[in-house]
Design a protein around this motif. Structure first.
Motif, PDB file in Angstrom:
ATOM      1  N   HIS A 148      -4.086   7.910   5.546  1.00 50.99           N
ATOM      2  CA  HIS A 148      -2.944   7.181   6.108  1.00 50.99           C
ATOM      3  C   HIS A 148      -1.673   7.986   5.841  1.00 50.99           C
ATOM      4  CE1 HIS A 148       0.111   3.940   6.355  1.00 50.99           C
ATOM      5  NE2 HIS A 148      -0.724   3.428   7.235  1.00 50.99           N
ATOM      6  N   GLY A 154       0.801  -1.214   0.000  1.00 45.76           N
ATOM      7  CA  GLY A 154       0.000   0.000   0.000  1.00 45.76           C
ATOM      8  C   GLY A 154       0.837   1.269   0.000  1.00 45.76           C
ATOM      9  N   THR A 155       1.917   1.269   0.758  1.00 42.35           N
ATOM     10  CA  THR A 155       2.739   2.478   0.867  1.00 42.35           C
ATOM     11  C   THR A 155       3.324   2.851  -0.491  1.00 42.35           C
ATOM     12  OG1 THR A 155       3.224   1.933   3.161  1.00 42.35           O
ATOM     13  CG2 THR A 155       4.734   3.475   2.066  1.00 42.35           C
ATOM     14  N   GLN A 207      -7.739  -0.427   3.073  1.00 43.01           N
ATOM     15  CA  GLN A 207      -8.588  -1.007   4.118  1.00 43.01           C
ATOM     16  C   GLN A 207      -9.935  -1.496   3.594  1.00 43.01           C
ATOM     17  OE1 GLN A 207      -7.942  -1.869   7.153  1.00 43.01           O
ATOM     18  NE2 GLN A 207      -5.990  -0.836   7.510  1.00 43.01           N
ATOM     19  N   SER A 244      -3.437  -3.603  -0.899  1.00 45.24           N
ATOM     20  CA  SER A 244      -2.331  -4.311  -0.275  1.00 45.24           C
ATOM     21  C   SER A 244      -2.791  -5.689   0.188  1.00 45.24           C
ATOM     22  CB  SER A 244      -1.848  -3.482   0.928  1.00 45.24           C
ATOM     23  OG  SER A 244      -0.802  -4.132   1.578  1.00 45.24           O
ATOM     24  N   HIS A 290      -1.786  -7.891   2.393  1.00 44.19           N
ATOM     25  CA  HIS A 290      -1.810  -8.378   3.786  1.00 44.19           C
ATOM     26  C   HIS A 290      -3.014  -7.907   4.575  1.00 44.19           C
ATOM     27  CE1 HIS A 290      -0.289  -4.957   6.351  1.00 44.19           C
ATOM     28  NE2 HIS A 290       0.108  -4.506   5.183  1.00 44.19           N
ATOM     29  N   LYS A 291      -3.831  -7.048   3.960  1.00 44.50           N
ATOM     30  CA  LYS A 291      -5.061  -6.644   4.654  1.00 44.50           C
ATOM     31  C   LYS A 291      -6.221  -7.569   4.304  1.00 44.50           C
ATOM     32  CE  LYS A 291      -3.053  -2.764   6.075  1.00 44.50           C
ATOM     33  NZ  LYS A 291      -2.651  -2.482   7.440  1.00 44.50           N
ATOM     34  N   ASP A 349      -6.988   5.492  -1.797  1.00 41.57           N
ATOM     35  CA  ASP A 349      -6.283   4.484  -1.015  1.00 41.57           C
ATOM     36  C   ASP A 349      -7.353   3.511  -0.530  1.00 41.57           C
ATOM     37  OD1 ASP A 349      -5.293   3.026   1.111  1.00 41.57           O
ATOM     38  OD2 ASP A 349      -4.044   4.637   1.892  1.00 41.57           O
TER      39      ASP A 349
HETATM   40  N1  PLP Z   1      -3.106   2.860   3.568  1.00 35.71           N
HETATM   41  C1  PLP Z   1      -3.889   2.448   4.575  1.00 35.71           C
HETATM   42  C2  PLP Z   1      -5.265   3.030   4.731  1.00 35.71           C
HETATM   43  C3  PLP Z   1      -3.421   1.513   5.498  1.00 35.71           C
HETATM   44  O1  PLP Z   1      -4.199   1.123   6.504  1.00 35.71           O
HETATM   45  C4  PLP Z   1      -2.096   0.997   5.330  1.00 35.71           C
HETATM   46  C5  PLP Z   1      -1.538   0.040   6.302  1.00 35.71           C
HETATM   47  O2  PLP Z   1      -1.870   0.039   7.470  1.00 35.71           O
HETATM   48  C6  PLP Z   1      -1.342   1.443   4.241  1.00 35.71           C
HETATM   49  C7  PLP Z   1      -1.877   2.380   3.381  1.00 35.71           C
HETATM   50  C8  PLP Z   1       0.038   0.938   3.988  1.00 35.71           C
HETATM   51  O3  PLP Z   1      -0.026  -0.340   3.412  1.00 35.71           O
HETATM   52  P1  PLP Z   1       1.245  -1.318   3.467  1.00 35.71           P
HETATM   53  O4  PLP Z   1       1.309  -1.829   4.870  1.00 35.71           O
HETATM   54  O5  PLP Z   1       0.913  -2.421   2.494  1.00 35.71           O
HETATM   55  O6  PLP Z   1       2.418  -0.539   3.040  1.00 35.71           O
END
Ligand code: PLP
Length: 399
Positions: free
Chosen positions: A108, A71-72, A187, A207, A209-210, A184
């Protein structure tokens, strides 16, 4: 000790079926998907179906999916990619033509800090406020648009509150004004239905892992025709647009997790929201003065965030962990920080109430017995902490 995990917004366990799909790609089928020999082609043959599985989860086409490290990276790619494509180099001499981004105060850090970094190089950023329920005001969004606005980036489900923004209306505004729209959806992907065409998004981050896939793998949806500067430079992988040897096992896991989520989303949401509501109602009934943060907004089915006035959230989190219950005071990446959650303060909570809040996030493996356990341990832990609290008597008197 009985361990109960209610922190699925931080991360989820890899589903056994996902792990089974991934395992061959660590050593048996270890080829580099960019190699032209047979082992490479076998790896490539595993990557492309995964792209289709991810696309199907969000109503996109396979060629619009780029695999990332999570996600990042997807968020950074979207934010930097749009601005750099539109305005590189930033014309520092002409303040009127500096590019402008619209986002929200509850994003985030992956979006907020990317915008902040761009702000240092002259880009203008508008942070939209939200109401007490964590929802943006569409008229405020309309008013924030300027001729120089190049990107609207507004999250789908908030990680701390679960509140869901009205993306289809945001998409309409972005389209009317001819501005790129990123969301984004880290979630919400796999938890809430997503249709990139219905929302009118040009870019979307997710992402694995969620939603019961592995960590360190994600995707960026890029609508065909979107002009986006690449983030990384290197070899020819993913058409040179996102270079780096493909994480084949991770990609296979992401694809499988997306397929399972697509099929089970509705049933998961029904089951999990029933358990979430039981937890929420039970805590409100058992803990004096407890309240739900953002409780009346449209929310992701698995999340509840409650304030227990008169206690410190960190102390409650530790007390609950000692009893075997894992939950969170907010975004996992900022735990340990003494600052109150930026999301809770942005929705207008005073810092002491933001610090007295806890997030419980449920998932596919959550059982009714686990909720009963939480309903047993949370009220007693709050009571114990309140007995020691110098502020609680005042809080109680004031109500
Ligand atoms: N955006 C949101 C809303 C998130 O909750 C998170 C992770 O907690 C991220 C981005 C970042 O994702 P990643 O952990 O895959 O880098």
């Amino acid at each position: 000790m009985n361990r109960v995990y209610l922190d699925y917004n931080a991360t989820t366990p890899v589903e056994p079926e996902v792990l089974d799909a991934m395992l061959p790609y660590f050593s048996g089928e270890f080829g580099n998907a960019a190699s032209i020999h047979t082992p490479g082609q076998r790896a490539r043959a595993a990557v492309e179906p995964a792209r289709e599985q991810v696309a199907a989860l969000i109503g996109a086409r396979a060629q619009e999916i780029v695999f990332t490290s999570g996600g990042t990276e997807s968020d950074n790619h979207a934010v930097f990619g749009v601005v750099r494509q539109a305005f590189l180099p930033v014309p520092s001499s002409n303040a009127d033509s500096l590019p402008h981004i619209i986002t929200t105060a509850i994003e985030h850090e992956a979006v907020l800090n990317a915008c902040q970094a761009l702000e240092k190089s002259g880009v203008r950023v508008t942070l939209l406020a939200t109401n007490r329920e964590g929802q943006i005001d569409l008229d405020e969004l309309r008013r924030a648009v300027r001729p120089e606005t190049v990107l609207i980036t507004i999250m789908h489900a908030n990680n701390e509150l679960g509140t869901v923004q009205p993306l289809d209306e945001v998409g309409r505004i972005a389209k009317e004004r001819d501005i790129y729209f990123h969301t984004d959806a880290v979630q919400s992907a796999g938890r809430v239905p997503i249709d990139v065409n219905k929302f009118g998004v040009d870019l979307l981050s997710l992402s694995a892992h969620k939603f019961y896939g592995p960590k360190g793998i994600g995707a960026l949806y890029i609508r065909s025709g979107t002009r986006l500067r690449q983030l990384l430079y290197g070899g020819h992988h993913q058409r040179g647009f996102r270079p780096g040897t493909e994480n084949v096992a991770g990609i296979v896991g992401l694809g499988k997790a997306a397929e399972i989520a697509r099929k089970s989303l509705a049933a998961d949401a029904r089951r999990v929201s029933t358990l979430r509501d039981k937890l929420e109602q039970g805590l409100l009934a058992r803990v004096p003065h407890a309240r739900v943060n953002g409780g009346t907004a449209s929310r992701a089915p698995n999340t509840t965030n409650l304030v227990f006035p008169g206690i410190e959230g960190e102390a409650l989190l530790i007390a609950l962990d000692l009893k075997g219950l894992a939950c969170s005071t907010g975004a996992a990446c900022s735990s340990g920080a003494v600052e109150p959650s930026h999301v809770l303060t942005a929705i207008g909570m005073p810092p002491e109430e933001a610090r007295a809040s806890l997030r419980f996030s449920l998932g596919r493996q959550t059982t009714e017995q686990e909720i009963d356990f939480a309903l047993q341990v949370v009220p007693s832990a709050v009571e114990q902490l309140r007995e020691l609290s110098p502020t609680y008597p005042k809080v109680a008197e004031a109500r």
